[in-house]
Design an enzyme around this catalytic site. Structure first.
Site, PDB file in Angstrom:
ATOM      1  N   GLY A  85       0.833  -1.203   0.000  1.00 48.42           N
ATOM      2  CA  GLY A  85       0.000   0.000   0.000  1.00 48.42           C
ATOM      3  C   GLY A  85       0.863   1.246   0.000  1.00 48.42           C
ATOM      4  O   GLY A  85       2.007   1.222  -0.474  1.00 48.42           O
ATOM      5  N   GLU A 143       5.677  -3.322   0.496  1.00 48.30           N
ATOM      6  CA  GLU A 143       5.526  -3.206  -0.957  1.00 48.30           C
ATOM      7  C   GLU A 143       4.803  -1.895  -1.214  1.00 48.30           C
ATOM      8  O   GLU A 143       3.573  -1.822  -1.124  1.00 48.30           O
ATOM      9  CB  GLU A 143       4.715  -4.402  -1.502  1.00 48.30           C
ATOM     10  CG  GLU A 143       5.401  -5.738  -1.334  1.00 48.30           C
ATOM     11  CD  GLU A 143       6.505  -5.966  -2.357  1.00 48.30           C
ATOM     12  OE1 GLU A 143       6.483  -5.351  -3.439  1.00 48.30           O
ATOM     13  OE2 GLU A 143       7.421  -6.758  -2.070  1.00 48.30           O
ATOM     14  N   CYS A 164       0.387  -0.112  -9.181  1.00 50.71           N
ATOM     15  CA  CYS A 164       1.581   0.416  -8.498  1.00 50.71           C
ATOM     16  C   CYS A 164       2.760   0.548  -9.442  1.00 50.71           C
ATOM     17  O   CYS A 164       3.604   1.413  -9.256  1.00 50.71           O
ATOM     18  CB  CYS A 164       1.951  -0.469  -7.322  1.00 50.71           C
ATOM     19  SG  CYS A 164       2.237  -2.178  -7.779  1.00 50.71           S
TER      20      CYS A 164
END
Ligand code: NAD
Length: 466
Positions: free
Chosen positions: A194, A216, A250
């Site tokens: 996140g 991450e 992401c």
């Protein structure tokens, strides 16, 4: 089990799993393989329901969920099942003269009870992918899906106990207060995906228990394009990787650094690519997704409002949370859109004077999760590889490095710490324990013990100098 209740809920869940782990049920290879096989069945038998939950949460086409989430977890499952026995084998280590005779090896042992906290943008993948690694490594798992993808969270909370061993796996649904309650507990490993903002809270909470953490995170992943490449092909790859999931990825290329020779032509090619992928009106394309919620929609429209008219797209509709695939043709380096991770379908093109300027631009900022370099110039590639740091670097493509299980996936610096995928998904949830067997006879260690006579001292000095 699903738990959205009080702190007692979290305490009970963690305590129950810790006790289960202590009994050793998760240790045998057969148990681990059975969990992986069961997760595969969960996906096979409930694919339609899961795609529907993902569509309801993300407003994206089912096939995109299949490509980016379901098939991805399936591939990781079969890769892990195929190689797990080998990865778990003890590894022999050479023994130096001073410890001979003796044998040394390392063995992987499970860490214990793992907390997996997932975000909303790939709400199935980012729950199951870390979780399968944690189970393959022989751990118990508490899974906390994102509250911002409530349909997927509910589907996982309902299905996981039906397929996986309930003694070892628990799904705890809820928002930030539930997450905060969980973080008060002592875990043996926390795997968080996140934003960096929450990542800091996770680290702080973990520090209280000295719990190892994998973060991450995200950030701005740049793409660089020079004049040695086929711009039509590059534009299609950039557009696809940027606008999949409406830019809420992401590792999406956050912005493009373009040299003067290509900037204008690249923008034209991006316009064509958007038309090719989503037709003349992306709002009516069944293949284009929507923004997760009003708050993110307003943030993105706010970023757009700061810029002069978009070269491509720019339209939005709050009712359906639609933002068109958008390209901003000539963006100032200090503009709002360049100060934060965009996490939406807006692609700024920043003009650089050349390779040197581009490398300096990237190297002066937070280390990105991914760096995409579109060039056929091998000297330029070498420069990018040597002079910049990023979680991963991909030449002539974007986002597909995630699909290579042998490549560790993770960030560096502000984009995260630790990595997973393939074998790393098992080792990240394991302790590699050192094991030495040193027979009592012959007693070679006597040499190292006092009294240190002149003869013995000379011998030790000679032996240990080698
Ligand atoms: P999010 O809001 O869903 O939050 C992620 C998790 O943190 C959720 O489970 C949520 O409940 C929990 N959380 C939120 N506030 C909390 C608090 N105050 N205390 C404790 N827990 C809390 O997701 P997000 O953070 O908006 O995710 C988007 C970010 O994630 C982007 O920066 C993106 O780049 C990054 N991301 C990284 C990866 C990767 O693999 N590296 C993958 C996806 C997304």
């Amino acid at each position: 089990m699903t738990d959205t209740r009080s702190r007692e809920g979290s305490v009970t869940v963690v305590g129950r799993l810790r006790a289960a782990h202590g009994t050793g049920i998760t240790r045998p290879l057969s148990w681990r393989l059975a969990q992986l096989e069961a997760m595969g069945r969960l996906l096979d038998e409930n694919g339609a329901e899961l795609e529907e939950a993902l569509r309801a949460d993300m407003g994206r086409p089912g096939i995109e969920s299949f490509i980016a989430e379901i098939s991805f977890v399936r591939a990781e499952l079969s890769h892990t099942r195929r190689h797990l026995a080998r990865w778990l084998r003890p590894r022999r280590v050479p023994v130096p003269a001073v410890a001979l005779p003796g044998t040394a090896r390392t063995v992987l042992e499970p860490l214990g009870v793992v907390l997996v906290m997932a975000p909303w943008n790939y709400p199935l993948l980012l729950c199951l992918s870390p979780m399968l690694g944690a189970l393959a490594a022989g751990n118990c798992v508490v899974l906390k899906p994102s509250e911002l993808a409530p349909n997927t969270s509910a589907a996982l909370a309902r299905l996981i106990p039906r397929y996986l061993d309930e003694r070892a796996v628990a799904v705890v649904e809820g928002g930030s207060s539930v997450a905060a309650e969980l973080l008060e507990q002592r875990f043996d490993s926390i795997f968080y995906t996140g934003s960096g903002r929450v990542g800091r809270l996770v680290l702080e909470a973990a520090a209280r228990h000295l719990t190892p953490v994998t973060l991450e995170l995200g950030g701005k992943s740049p793409a660089y394009v020079d004049d040695t490449v086929d711009l039509r092909a590059v534009a299609r790859r950039l557009a696809w990787s940027k606008y999949i999931n409406a830019g809420q990825t992401c590792v999406a290329p956050d912005y493009v650094l373009a040299t003067p020779a290509v900037a204008d032509r690249l923008v034209e090619r991006l316009a064509e690519a958007v038309r090719d992928l989503y037709g003349p009106d992306p709002a009516s394309s069944a293949d284009y997704g929507r923004i997760i919620n009003d708050q993110h929609f307003d943030r993105l429209v706010g970023l757009l409002g700061e810029e002069s008219p978009a070269a491509v797209g720019g339209e939005s509709d709050r009712g359906s949370r639609y933002i068109a695939p958008t390209v901003l043709a000539d963006v100032a380096r200090d503009s709002a859109v360049m100060r934060e991770e965009i996490f939406g379908p807006i692609l700024p093109v920043v003009r650089v004077t050349g390779l040197e300027d581009a490398i300096e631009f990237v190297a002066a900022r937070d280390k990105p999760l991914a760096l995409y370099v579109y060039t056929e110039d091998t000297a330029a590639r070498r420069q990018w590889l040597r002079r910049t740091s990023s979680g991963g670097i991909v030449f002539d493509a974007s986002i597909v490095h995630l699909a290579v299980p042998g490549l560790p996936f993770g960030g560096v610096g502000a984009s995260g710490t630790g990595s997973y995928h393939g074998e790393r998904s098992v080792t990240v949830f394991s302790h590699r324990k050192a094991v030495l067997v040193k027979p009592l006879r012959p007693e070679t260690l006597a040499l190292l013990m006092p009294p240190f006579t002149p003869r013995r001292t000379a011998l030790i000095r000679r032996l240990l100098r080698r």
